[in-house]
Enzyme design. Structure first.
Site, PDB file in Angstrom:
ATOM      1  N   HIS A   1     -10.556   1.191   1.812  1.00 47.13           N
ATOM      2  CA  HIS A   1     -10.340   2.192   2.870  1.00 47.13           C
ATOM      3  C   HIS A   1     -11.557   2.081   3.783  1.00 47.13           C
ATOM      4  O   HIS A   1     -12.642   2.562   3.443  1.00 47.13           O
ATOM      5  CB  HIS A   1     -10.212   3.605   2.287  1.00 47.13           C
ATOM      6  CG  HIS A   1      -9.933   4.634   3.349  1.00 47.13           C
ATOM      7  ND1 HIS A   1      -8.739   5.303   3.453  1.00 47.13           N
ATOM      8  CD2 HIS A   1     -10.696   5.075   4.393  1.00 47.13           C
ATOM      9  CE1 HIS A   1      -8.763   6.107   4.509  1.00 47.13           C
ATOM     10  NE2 HIS A   1      -9.946   5.986   5.087  1.00 47.13           N
TER      11      HIS A   1
ATOM     12  N   HIS B   1       0.873  -1.202   0.000  1.00 47.97           N
ATOM     13  CA  HIS B   1       0.000   0.000   0.000  1.00 47.97           C
ATOM     14  C   HIS B   1       0.894   1.232   0.000  1.00 47.97           C
ATOM     15  O   HIS B   1       1.529   1.553   0.999  1.00 47.97           O
ATOM     16  CB  HIS B   1      -0.898   0.012   1.247  1.00 47.97           C
ATOM     17  CG  HIS B   1      -1.873   1.149   1.240  1.00 47.97           C
ATOM     18  ND1 HIS B   1      -3.236   0.969   1.387  1.00 47.97           N
ATOM     19  CD2 HIS B   1      -1.703   2.479   1.100  1.00 47.97           C
ATOM     20  CE1 HIS B   1      -3.843   2.144   1.334  1.00 47.97           C
ATOM     21  NE2 HIS B   1      -2.920   3.089   1.169  1.00 47.97           N
TER      22      HIS B   1
ATOM     23  N   HIS C   1      -4.667  -0.634   5.835  1.00 49.01           N
ATOM     24  CA  HIS C   1      -4.180   0.135   6.988  1.00 49.01           C
ATOM     25  C   HIS C   1      -5.113   0.032   8.190  1.00 49.01           C
ATOM     26  O   HIS C   1      -5.656   1.040   8.647  1.00 49.01           O
ATOM     27  CB  HIS C   1      -3.913   1.599   6.618  1.00 49.01           C
ATOM     28  CG  HIS C   1      -4.950   2.267   5.749  1.00 49.01           C
ATOM     29  ND1 HIS C   1      -6.284   2.299   6.065  1.00 49.01           N
ATOM     30  CD2 HIS C   1      -4.836   2.939   4.586  1.00 49.01           C
ATOM     31  CE1 HIS C   1      -6.934   2.956   5.137  1.00 49.01           C
ATOM     32  NE2 HIS C   1      -6.076   3.353   4.219  1.00 49.01           N
TER      33      HIS C   1
ATOM     34  N   HIS D   1       1.487   5.420  -1.685  1.00 51.78           N
ATOM     35  CA  HIS D   1       1.123   6.591  -2.487  1.00 51.78           C
ATOM     36  C   HIS D   1       2.390   7.162  -3.100  1.00 51.78           C
ATOM     37  O   HIS D   1       3.323   7.513  -2.378  1.00 51.78           O
ATOM     38  CB  HIS D   1       0.442   7.652  -1.618  1.00 51.78           C
ATOM     39  CG  HIS D   1      -0.831   7.174  -1.009  1.00 51.78           C
ATOM     40  ND1 HIS D   1      -2.050   7.329  -1.625  1.00 51.78           N
ATOM     41  CD2 HIS D   1      -1.077   6.495   0.137  1.00 51.78           C
ATOM     42  CE1 HIS D   1      -2.999   6.787  -0.872  1.00 51.78           C
ATOM     43  NE2 HIS D   1      -2.431   6.270   0.211  1.00 51.78           N
TER      44      HIS D   1
ATOM     45  N   ASP E   1       1.462   2.617   3.502  1.00 50.54           N
ATOM     46  CA  ASP E   1       0.616   3.799   3.321  1.00 50.54           C
ATOM     47  C   ASP E   1       1.454   5.077   3.352  1.00 50.54           C
ATOM     48  O   ASP E   1       0.955   6.140   3.722  1.00 50.54           O
ATOM     49  CB  ASP E   1      -0.501   3.864   4.365  1.00 50.54           C
ATOM     50  CG  ASP E   1      -1.635   4.794   3.935  1.00 50.54           C
ATOM     51  OD1 ASP E   1      -1.700   5.134   2.739  1.00 50.54           O
ATOM     52  OD2 ASP E   1      -2.438   5.189   4.788  1.00 50.54           O
TER      53      ASP E   1
ATOM     54  N   LYS F   1      -9.457  -0.020  -5.809  1.00 47.63           N
ATOM     55  CA  LYS F   1      -9.503   0.601  -4.495  1.00 47.63           C
ATOM     56  C   LYS F   1     -10.848   1.239  -4.227  1.00 47.63           C
ATOM     57  O   LYS F   1     -11.336   2.049  -5.024  1.00 47.63           O
ATOM     58  CB  LYS F   1      -8.408   1.680  -4.406  1.00 47.63           C
ATOM     59  CG  LYS F   1      -8.361   2.444  -3.101  1.00 47.63           C
ATOM     60  CD  LYS F   1      -7.867   1.576  -1.953  1.00 47.63           C
ATOM     61  CE  LYS F   1      -7.978   2.304  -0.614  1.00 47.63           C
ATOM     62  NZ  LYS F   1      -6.758   2.963  -0.217  1.00 47.63           N
TER      63      LYS F   1
HETATM   64  O1  DOR Z   1      -3.425   9.600   5.612  1.00 46.85           O
HETATM   65  C1  DOR Z   1      -3.756   9.292   4.492  1.00 46.85           C
HETATM   66  N1  DOR Z   1      -3.176   9.845   3.406  1.00 46.85           N
HETATM   67  N2  DOR Z   1      -4.754   8.410   4.330  1.00 46.85           N
HETATM   68  C2  DOR Z   1      -5.275   8.139   3.126  1.00 46.85           C
HETATM   69  O2  DOR Z   1      -6.171   7.354   3.044  1.00 46.85           O
HETATM   70  C3  DOR Z   1      -4.784   8.867   1.921  1.00 46.85           C
HETATM   71  C4  DOR Z   1      -3.418   9.342   2.102  1.00 46.85           C
HETATM   72  C5  DOR Z   1      -2.973  10.324   1.045  1.00 46.85           C
HETATM   73  O3  DOR Z   1      -3.206  10.083  -0.141  1.00 46.85           O
HETATM   74  O4  DOR Z   1      -2.358  11.350   1.399  1.00 46.85           O
HETATM   75 ZN    ZN Z   2      -3.366   5.083   1.603  1.00 46.48          ZN
END
Ligand code: DOR
Ligand code: ZN
Length: 353
Positions: A143, A15, A181, A17, A254, A106
């Site tokens: 999520h 997971h 998460h 970003h 995450d 997702k």
């Molecule tokens: O804290 C987070 N940041 N939770 C999420 O679900 C998205 C993520 C983000 O893309 O910044």
């Molecule tokens: Zn995330």
């Protein structure tokens, strides 16, 4: 156990970003140094909703891997995801599955978190997409928070289990789900005890910190993410789940990069940037539970097994050589502050083979 080094099969991050463009180029090398593959979240602006967009995004990620890391023999495979919307069709799911590049879809409940405005407003609108995913074995990453403003922020995950997840799984009992998460004892217990194909990822911050960390001596925005950190009793349940050896629990950082001023703000963004020290942070958590011997399966085996992908064959070594987490790193239009900046880590990634 007081090992001075630990060598494990190279892990994957289930997971992550990465953002896009110069931001992606700034953060991607940290992940490539530690992980062979990563499930890449689709919450760009606009979101990745089609297979073609996912293929194009994957090509941009591959092109951004620094040549010096490739020269050192490191390879990186982005495992792409589609962003589920009320409009996602069964045909799009079939294309995604056939691509071999998209490995999950997702579900963001609309409004739950960063860039979730195009998320699902009502799961009944997704029936044909979910049926197709169940039929094809394509994973649904969830999520798991309700967005109802009347529900306390700290209860949104447990209420999601009761109000959404149980019904969803009754309707689609063979749908392969990763509860992303997880942050609560209720989620850990649910995943451990449920029938059928379900697993969960756990972040380093939820293994290491309770919600006290957000308020330690003042308001600390770099410990703010969604789902938000919970009470200590939940942290302990997550640590127990992660170190239990149960194959339903695996690594997903995450890591969510946000430029410093957007977090240190009157309305700061959610997300912890953990990529530069991800394995060291996890190892700290596993060592605190005297479970270093359980780390490899959590980091390197359970994820590919659930996603029905081969395990990696190369290795990575971490040594007990202390280090201090950097205050910040370069990032477009400013800088980026890593999770737990300034704190001491007992371990350090040393070598890969
Ligand atoms: O804290 C987070 N940041 N939770 C999420 O679900 C998205 C993520 C983000 O893309 O910044
Ligand atoms: Zn995330």
């Amino acid at each position: 156990m007081t090992a001075s080094s630990i060598t494990i099969i190279r892990p994957d991050d289930w997971h992550l970003h990465l953002r896009d463009g110069p931001q992606m180029a700034a953060v991607l090398p940290y992940t490539v140094r530690q992980f062979a593959r990563a499930i890449v979240m689709p919450n760009l602006k606009p979101p990745i909703t089609t297979t073609q967009q996912a293929l194009d995004y994957a090509a941009r990620i591959r092109a951004a891997v620094p040549p010096e890391l490739i020269a050192q023999g490191q390879s990186f495979e982005p495992l792409m995801t589609l962003y589920l919307t009320d409009q996602t069709s069964a045909e799009e799911i079939a294309r995604a599955h056939a691509s071999g590049v998209v490995h999950a879809v997702k579900l963001y409940p609309a409004g739950a978190t960063t860039n979730s405005d195009s998320g699902v407003t009502n799961l009944d609108r997704c029936t044909s997409a979910l049926e197709a995913m169940q039929r094809l074995g394509l994973v649904l990453c969830v999520h798991g928070e309700v967005t109802d403003a009347a529900v306390d922020v700290f209860d949104r995950e447990s209420v999601f289990i009761d109000q959404v997840l149980i019904t969803l799984r009754q309707r689609f009992p063979e749908l392969r789900i990763v509860f992303e998460h997880i942050t609560t004892r209720q989620a850990a217990d649910y995943v451990r005890d449920a029938d059928g194909p379900i697993a969960a990822t756990i972040t380093p911050q939820h293994l290491l910190y309770s919600r006290n960390a957000i308020f330690q001596g003042g308001l600390r925005p770099h410990w703010y993410c969604l789902p938000v950190l919970k009470r200590e009793v939940h942290r302990q349940a997550l640590l127990q789940a992660a170190t239990s050896g149960n194959p339903r629990f695996f690594l997903g950082t995450d890591s969510a990069p946000h430029e410093r001023s957007t977090k240190e703000s009157s309305c700061g963004c959610a997300g912890c940037f953990s990529a530069p020290y991800a394995l060291e942070l996890y190892l700290q958590a596993f060592e605190s539970a005297d479970a270093l011997d359980r780390f490899e399966a959590f980091a390197s085996f359970h994820g590919p097994d659930f996603y029905r992908l081969p395990r990696n064959t190369s290795t990575i070594t971490l040594s007990r050589i202390g280090q201090q987490i950097a205050d910040h790193f370069p990032f477009p239009s400013g800088s980026i502050v890593p999770l737990a900046s300034g704190e001491h880590l007992a371990w350090r990634v040393q070598a890969s083979a």
